[in-house]
Enzyme design. Structure first.
Site, PDB file in Angstrom:
ATOM      1  N   HIS A  71       3.508  -6.624   2.402  1.00 31.86           N
ATOM      2  CA  HIS A  71       2.754  -7.711   3.271  1.00 31.86           C
ATOM      3  C   HIS A  71       2.982  -9.106   2.540  1.00 31.86           C
ATOM      4  CE1 HIS A  71       0.423  -4.994   5.520  1.00 31.86           C
ATOM      5  NE2 HIS A  71       0.598  -4.159   4.722  1.00 31.86           N
ATOM      6  N   HIS A  78       6.538   3.743   5.748  1.00 35.04           N
ATOM      7  CA  HIS A  78       7.716   3.177   5.412  1.00 35.04           C
ATOM      8  C   HIS A  78       7.296   1.978   4.470  1.00 35.04           C
ATOM      9  CE1 HIS A  78      11.522   1.311   7.616  1.00 35.04           C
ATOM     10  NE2 HIS A  78      11.452   0.844   6.248  1.00 35.04           N
ATOM     11  N   HIS A  86       6.770  -1.139   2.928  1.00 29.65           N
ATOM     12  CA  HIS A  86       6.499  -2.574   3.525  1.00 29.65           C
ATOM     13  C   HIS A  86       5.548  -3.578   2.551  1.00 29.65           C
ATOM     14  CE1 HIS A  86       3.485  -0.503   5.382  1.00 29.65           C
ATOM     15  NE2 HIS A  86       2.782  -1.527   5.655  1.00 29.65           N
ATOM     16  N   GLN A 117       0.810  -0.944   0.015  1.00 33.15           N
ATOM     17  CA  GLN A 117       0.095  -0.056   0.131  1.00 33.15           C
ATOM     18  C   GLN A 117       0.878   1.185  -0.086  1.00 33.15           C
ATOM     19  OE1 GLN A 117      -1.711  -1.883   3.441  1.00 33.15           O
ATOM     20  NE2 GLN A 117      -3.617  -1.364   2.394  1.00 33.15           N
TER      21      GLN A 117
END
Length: 160
Positions: free
Chosen positions: A103, A99, A101, A88
């Site tokens: 998933h 930050h 990332h 996202q």
């Protein structure tokens, strides 16, 4: 590569090294405070980078190679048949921690009634997490001991 005694940040939050189960020169993988599914983990760049387009070429490559390795090992370990990988990127995309990332969620048949419901659930979890982190509402999160135990188990998978 296993973790060391390094310090980790996830946006403005300090991450306990016991939550981190894999590191590379540019990335780290950690267990999730609020997993949607068993083995729902996050892969992040070590450098605090708010948006995907801000990553260097080396960071981008390392991040995705790390996600590939972590996802493969967790899919096998949890007898899953597929993986959902999601980023996202930015607040309008549902990103609540500034930050980058990824998933990683190992998937099994029937884990969601409709396959794409996982994205709605992911968005809802991000909103809940933002409320918890911003407003410190009374919520039940996993304990550091529970997350450290899970990370220790995954650490042994990735040392192979």
């Amino acid at each position: 590569m296993t973790t060391s005694s390094s310090s980790y940040v996830f946006g403005p939050y300090k991450i306990d090294p016991r939550e981190v189960f894999y590191t590379t020169p540019f990335s780290y993988a950690m267990v999730n405070l609020r997993p949607l599914l068993p083995a729902h983990v996050l892969v992040c760049p070590k450098r605090l980078v708010p948006r995907f387009t801000d990553l260097t070429a080396d960071e981008t490559s390392d991040l995705w190679l790390t996600a590939q390795k972590v996802g493969s090992r967790l899919e096998t370990f949890h007898n899953a048949t597929s993986l959902t990988l999601a980023i996202q990127d930015g607040p309008q995309a549902g990103q609540t921690v500034p930050h980058v990332h990824i998933h990683i969620m190992p998937r099994k048949g029937g884990d969601f009634e409709k396959n794409d419901e996982i994205y709605d659930a992911l968005d809802e979890k991000e909103k809940e997490l933002k409320q918890k982190l911003d407003l410190d509402k009374d919520r039940v999160d996993r304990s550091i001991e529970e997350m450290a135990n899970e990370a220790s188990q995954y650490r042994s998978l990735l040392d192979q």
